[in-house]
Each structure stands twice: as C-alpha cells, then as structure tokens.
Design a protein around this motif. Structure first.
Motif, PDB file in Angstrom:
ATOM      1  N   LEU A 159      17.646 -25.716   2.656  1.00 57.52           N
ATOM      2  CA  LEU A 159      18.108 -24.970   3.814  1.00 57.52           C
ATOM      3  C   LEU A 159      17.087 -23.918   4.237  1.00 57.52           C
ATOM      4  CD1 LEU A 159      20.364 -24.310   5.860  1.00 57.52           C
ATOM      5  CD2 LEU A 159      21.372 -22.802   4.117  1.00 57.52           C
ATOM      6  N   GLU A 160      16.461 -23.296   3.251  1.00 56.18           N
ATOM      7  CA  GLU A 160      15.473 -22.252   3.544  1.00 56.18           C
ATOM      8  C   GLU A 160      14.293 -22.790   4.342  1.00 56.18           C
ATOM      9  OE1 GLU A 160      14.052 -18.582   0.886  1.00 56.18           O
ATOM     10  OE2 GLU A 160      13.169 -20.470   0.218  1.00 56.18           O
ATOM     11  N   THR A 161      13.884 -24.035   4.056  1.00 55.00           N
ATOM     12  CA  THR A 161      12.745 -24.627   4.790  1.00 55.00           C
ATOM     13  C   THR A 161      13.092 -24.923   6.232  1.00 55.00           C
ATOM     14  OG1 THR A 161      13.353 -26.874   4.115  1.00 55.00           O
ATOM     15  CG2 THR A 161      11.839 -25.644   2.668  1.00 55.00           C
ATOM     16  N   GLU A 162      14.384 -25.047   6.549  1.00 56.40           N
ATOM     17  CA  GLU A 162      14.811 -25.371   7.914  1.00 56.40           C
ATOM     18  C   GLU A 162      15.089 -24.129   8.756  1.00 56.40           C
ATOM     19  OE1 GLU A 162      14.910 -28.443   9.128  1.00 56.40           O
ATOM     20  OE2 GLU A 162      14.211 -29.223   7.189  1.00 56.40           O
ATOM     21  N   LEU A 163      15.098 -22.961   8.106  1.00 49.88           N
ATOM     22  CA  LEU A 163      15.439 -21.740   8.832  1.00 49.88           C
ATOM     23  C   LEU A 163      14.190 -21.078   9.408  1.00 49.88           C
ATOM     24  CD1 LEU A 163      18.058 -20.192   6.357  1.00 49.88           C
ATOM     25  CD2 LEU A 163      18.519 -21.361   8.517  1.00 49.88           C
ATOM     26  N   ALA A 164      14.240 -20.789  10.700  1.00 46.80           N
ATOM     27  CA  ALA A 164      13.103 -20.123  11.352  1.00 46.80           C
ATOM     28  C   ALA A 164      13.220 -18.605  11.260  1.00 46.80           C
ATOM     29  CB  ALA A 164      13.027 -20.546  12.826  1.00 46.80           C
ATOM     30  N   ASP A 165      14.431 -18.110  11.221  1.00 45.70           N
ATOM     31  CA  ASP A 165      14.666 -16.662  11.198  1.00 45.70           C
ATOM     32  C   ASP A 165      14.475 -16.133   9.768  1.00 45.70           C
ATOM     33  OD1 ASP A 165      15.499 -14.064  11.364  1.00 45.70           O
ATOM     34  OD2 ASP A 165      17.334 -14.513  12.492  1.00 45.70           O
ATOM     35  N   PRO A 166      13.483 -15.246   9.539  1.00 49.99           N
ATOM     36  CA  PRO A 166      13.241 -14.697   8.191  1.00 49.99           C
ATOM     37  C   PRO A 166      14.449 -13.943   7.634  1.00 49.99           C
ATOM     38  CG  PRO A 166      11.395 -14.232   9.650  1.00 49.99           C
ATOM     39  CD  PRO A 166      12.489 -14.768  10.509  1.00 49.99           C
ATOM     40  N   GLU A 167      15.253 -13.341   8.505  1.00 52.50           N
ATOM     41  CA  GLU A 167      16.411 -12.588   8.027  1.00 52.50           C
ATOM     42  C   GLU A 167      17.458 -13.514   7.402  1.00 52.50           C
ATOM     43  OE1 GLU A 167      18.043 -10.080  11.003  1.00 52.50           O
ATOM     44  OE2 GLU A 167      16.221  -8.870  11.231  1.00 52.50           O
ATOM     45  N   LEU A 168      17.547 -14.724   7.938  1.00 46.47           N
ATOM     46  CA  LEU A 168      18.488 -15.685   7.357  1.00 46.47           C
ATOM     47  C   LEU A 168      18.005 -16.180   5.996  1.00 46.47           C
ATOM     48  CD1 LEU A 168      19.452 -17.770  10.534  1.00 46.47           C
ATOM     49  CD2 LEU A 168      20.805 -16.007   9.372  1.00 46.47           C
ATOM     50  N   LYS A 169      16.666 -16.241   5.839  1.00 44.04           N
ATOM     51  CA  LYS A 169      16.122 -16.690   4.550  1.00 44.04           C
ATOM     52  C   LYS A 169      16.472 -15.722   3.423  1.00 44.04           C
ATOM     53  CE  LYS A 169      12.233 -19.385   6.346  1.00 44.04           C
ATOM     54  NZ  LYS A 169      10.767 -19.606   6.315  1.00 44.04           N
ATOM     55  N   GLU A 170      16.753 -14.486   3.796  1.00 43.89           N
ATOM     56  CA  GLU A 170      17.162 -13.508   2.781  1.00 43.89           C
ATOM     57  C   GLU A 170      18.448 -13.958   2.089  1.00 43.89           C
ATOM     58  OE1 GLU A 170      18.707  -8.854   2.568  1.00 43.89           O
ATOM     59  OE2 GLU A 170      17.690  -9.596   4.377  1.00 43.89           O
ATOM     60  N   PHE A 171      19.339 -14.587   2.851  1.00 47.18           N
ATOM     61  CA  PHE A 171      20.611 -15.048   2.266  1.00 47.18           C
ATOM     62  C   PHE A 171      20.403 -16.258   1.344  1.00 47.18           C
ATOM     63  CE2 PHE A 171      21.893 -12.926   6.251  1.00 47.18           C
ATOM     64  CZ  PHE A 171      22.728 -11.963   5.715  1.00 47.18           C
ATOM     65  N   THR A 172      19.485 -17.145   1.726  1.00 43.43           N
ATOM     66  CA  THR A 172      19.208 -18.282   0.835  1.00 43.43           C
ATOM     67  C   THR A 172      18.560 -17.808  -0.459  1.00 43.43           C
ATOM     68  OG1 THR A 172      17.086 -18.698   1.932  1.00 43.43           O
ATOM     69  CG2 THR A 172      18.996 -19.924   2.747  1.00 43.43           C
ATOM     70  N   GLN A 173      17.750 -16.749  -0.379  1.00 45.55           N
ATOM     71  CA  GLN A 173      17.138 -16.188  -1.589  1.00 45.55           C
ATOM     72  C   GLN A 173      18.206 -15.612  -2.517  1.00 45.55           C
ATOM     73  OE1 GLN A 173      14.063 -16.024  -3.114  1.00 45.55           O
ATOM     74  NE2 GLN A 173      13.702 -17.680  -1.637  1.00 45.55           N
ATOM     75  N   ILE A 174      19.233 -15.008  -1.921  1.00 43.92           N
ATOM     76  CA  ILE A 174      20.332 -14.485  -2.736  1.00 43.92           C
ATOM     77  C   ILE A 174      21.032 -15.626  -3.469  1.00 43.92           C
ATOM     78  CG2 ILE A 174      22.616 -13.400  -2.636  1.00 43.92           C
ATOM     79  CD1 ILE A 174      21.547 -11.672  -0.337  1.00 43.92           C
ATOM     80  N   ILE A 175      21.261 -16.743  -2.752  1.00 48.08           N
ATOM     81  CA  ILE A 175      21.902 -17.911  -3.368  1.00 48.08           C
ATOM     82  C   ILE A 175      21.060 -18.428  -4.533  1.00 48.08           C
ATOM     83  CG2 ILE A 175      22.674 -20.294  -3.006  1.00 48.08           C
ATOM     84  CD1 ILE A 175      23.249 -19.498  -0.088  1.00 48.08           C
ATOM     85  N   ILE A 176      19.738 -18.545  -4.302  1.00 50.02           N
ATOM     86  CA  ILE A 176      18.830 -19.072  -5.339  1.00 50.02           C
ATOM     87  C   ILE A 176      18.793 -18.137  -6.546  1.00 50.02           C
ATOM     88  CG2 ILE A 176      16.402 -19.564  -5.863  1.00 50.02           C
ATOM     89  CD1 ILE A 176      16.159 -20.525  -2.909  1.00 50.02           C
ATOM     90  N   GLU A 177      18.696 -16.827  -6.291  1.00 45.12           N
ATOM     91  CA  GLU A 177      18.638 -15.861  -7.399  1.00 45.12           C
ATOM     92  C   GLU A 177      19.917 -15.877  -8.229  1.00 45.12           C
ATOM     93  OE1 GLU A 177      17.831 -12.124  -5.610  1.00 45.12           O
ATOM     94  OE2 GLU A 177      15.757 -12.651  -5.031  1.00 45.12           O
TER      95      GLU A 177
END
Length: 356
Positions: A159-177
């Motif tokens: 999902l992170e690779t498909e997101l263009a908005d860096p702010e949204l990637k913050e949420f995927t990082q939370i999921i991964i962590e």
C-alpha cells in the motif's frame, strides 16, 4: 539405654527399621529412639533419651496435645501433615501413634515419616505438567497470530508504494512498526525451539559475562556477591543460551530489589557440585548446582505456583516471559530450575548435569 526387656516387646525389630520410631512412657518421657529417628531428628539417642514430651515439643516446634491425649483414650491416631523444625529448617512429616500396654505399663509408640520430598516431587510433577500445558496453549496462539501478522505487514508495504501523499505513508509506517513489534513479542512467546551447538565451557565464565552485563546498569544500593566453587570443571553447555537464562533470573532479582532503594540489597551467585542426585527423573552422578539469591521482599504467594508460566508477572511493566524462557533453556540442557521464596530471601536453584 533402653533394652527390649525393659519395655516387654522386641525393640530389635525397630532397630532395623528404615522408618523413625520413638517410644514415650506414661510419664511423657522419651525412653527409646531407633537409629532411623536419630538420622531424621538429627540428634543422638543420648541427647534424646529422658527428654520430656514438652521439651521435645519445644525443641521441634510441634503440638504435643495429641500424644498426651493418647494415654487417656488408649487408642491410636495419625496426623498426615506435622511440621517439625529440624536443624532450624521446617520439615513436613507424618505421625502415627499407637497406645501399648505391657506388664501394666503404658507406652506410646510413634512412627515419624518425612514426607517433605514426597510432597515436593508431587508438587513439581503437577506444576511441570501445568506449565507444559500453558506453554503449548500460548505457543499455539502465537503461531495463529504470527501468520496473519506477516500478511498484514506485507499489505502495508504494498500500500505504501501506491501512495503519492507522504502524509498517508506515515500511517502505513505505523502499521508496519506495530506489526514488527507484535512479531517480536510472538517470537519471544514461542521461545527457543532447539538447543544450539554445545561446547566445553566454564560455568563461571558464563556467569561472569552476565554479571558484568548487569553491573553496567546496576543501582548503587544493590551489591552482587560471588561465591564460586573453583573446583567445578568445564563441561558441555550452550553458553549463549545459559547466559540468557541466567540474565533473565538475575534481572528479575534486580527488579525486585529496586523499589526498596535500601542500602544492603544483595544478590548472591553461588556454585557448588552435587553428587548422585536425580534431575527430571534421571539419576546423575555429577551435576553443577547454581544458586541465584536475593534478599528482596520475596515472591507473592499468589504467583508461586505459576511463576514459570508464560505471561505471568508481578510487575506492571513486565511481560512474564523471562522465567518461562529461562526454564525452557535450562530444560534443553537436561537441567532443572526451582524457586524457594520467603520475605527477605528468594532463591533460584538450578541443576545442570555435567557432561565432561
């Protein structure tokens, strides 16, 4: 010394018995003790003879009332759990007493059986089976959790690779962590699965590595004392795994001593050799005995029976995995770990068979 003619029944039979027998006269004095009773009571017959029942009761800390009543009821009784204090240590015994009448003289013949070891073995057997059932349950749950966690983490990465908005990637990082954190917890729940490669090593070398590691962050009010037996030879062990086991136990001791913050807090590391002992039902000619002792507040009574269960802890910030993992690592060395705890004295006792 009392003879068989003085009482009127064959004391020679009792002389050969492996069980402790003593005879009390009607004036409530001990007039006979067989050799087995000398061993159990840790006193010679010369010291035992002619002591009154009250003197014996005061010395061994038991209630003499049942024996006194025996001369009135002229019957028999059995008390399955009587605690005697022998050499300063409480010892659980079973007493059986019978009233006897010979030549118009009354006697009470008392059989004393030590059931401390029997009770201890039964307790250890029960606890080991309960611990094994609990560990299997937790491991089963851990496996069920681990599989979807991997999928969850992988999906978050895609999902992170498909997101263009860096702010949204913050949420995927939370999921991964969080998935990584849970995965690490699951791995700890699963614990060590197999024994590593063994090699001849010195048990004191292992303990010293752990001591130096603990010493780096040890509060000033806690002192570690060493009482090593230098005669213990090198034997085959998996050093890294034993380091982890000892570290878990010593860290628990440190955590128990921290809240008091009083001068005089101590942890003692003691080693000895043990000869001709039984470990996990198997006789061992030679074993190493390791004691980790602290003078902290002791383990709460409600935790003693489940101390080595996974997820059981007395600390609000504890995971309850340290002692469970330590026990598993000791078992992989065909060893045994047990704990005795009272306020001011907690002792973890570890036996490791020596393979030279």
């Amino acid at each position: 010394m009392l003879s068989s003619q003085a009482v009127g029944f064959p004391l020679a039979i009792l002389e050969e018995a492996n069980t402790a027998f003593v005879v009390i006269s009607s004036d409530l004095k001990l007039i006979y003790a067989n050799p087995a009773s000398e061993l159990l009571l840790s006193q010679s017959t010369q010291r035992l003879y002619q002591q009154s029942l009250q003197q014996l009761a005061a010395h061994y800390h038991f209630n003499p009332a049942s024996i006194e009543k025996l001369f009135i009821s002229k019957s028999a009784f059995t008390e399955n759990e009587v605690t005697l204090v022998i050499d300063g240590l409480p010892t659980l015994t079973a007493l059986s007493a019978t009233h006897l009448n010979f030549d118009n003289n009354q006697y009470a013949i008392i059989e004393i059986r030590c059931i401390e070891q029997q009770r201890k073995f039964s307790q250890v057997y029960y606890q080991e089976h309960q611990q094994k059932a609990a560990q299997e349950l937790v491991r089963g749950l851990a496996h069920e959790i681990k599989n979807p966690l991997g999928g969850l983490r992988g999906a978050a990465q895609l999902l992170e690779t498909e997101l263009a908005d860096p702010e949204l990637k913050e949420f995927t990082q939370i999921i991964i962590e969080q998935a990584d954190r849970l995965s690490a917890l699951v791995n700890r729940l699963l614990g060590p699965q197999k024994m590593g490669l063994r090699a001849a090593d010195n048990i004191h070398s292992v303990l010293e590595k752990v001591r130096k590691l603990v010493q780096l962050d040890l509060p000033e009010h806690i002192t570690i004392h060493l009482d090593y037996d230098p005669s213990i030879p090198d034997f085959e062990i998996q050093s890294d795994q034993l380091q982890q086991a000892f570290l878990n136990i010593i860290q628990n001791a440190v955590q128990a001593l921290i809240p008091d913050n009083k001068h005089g807090a101590e942890i003692t590391l003691r080693t000895r050799t043990a000869h001709q002992i039984t470990i996990n039902g198997l006789p061992q000619r030679l074993a190493t005995e390791i004691k980790i002792i602290d003078n902290g507040p002791g383990i709460p009574n409600h935790l003693k029976d489940t101390l080595f269960y996974p997820m059981v802890t007395g600390r609000s910030d504890g995971t309850g995995l340290g002692l469970s993992i330590a026990q598993e690592l000791i078992k992989q060395h065909n060893g045994r770990i047990e704990c005795q705890s009272t306020p001011g004295h907690t002792e973890f006792l570890i036996y490791l068979p020596m393979t030279l």
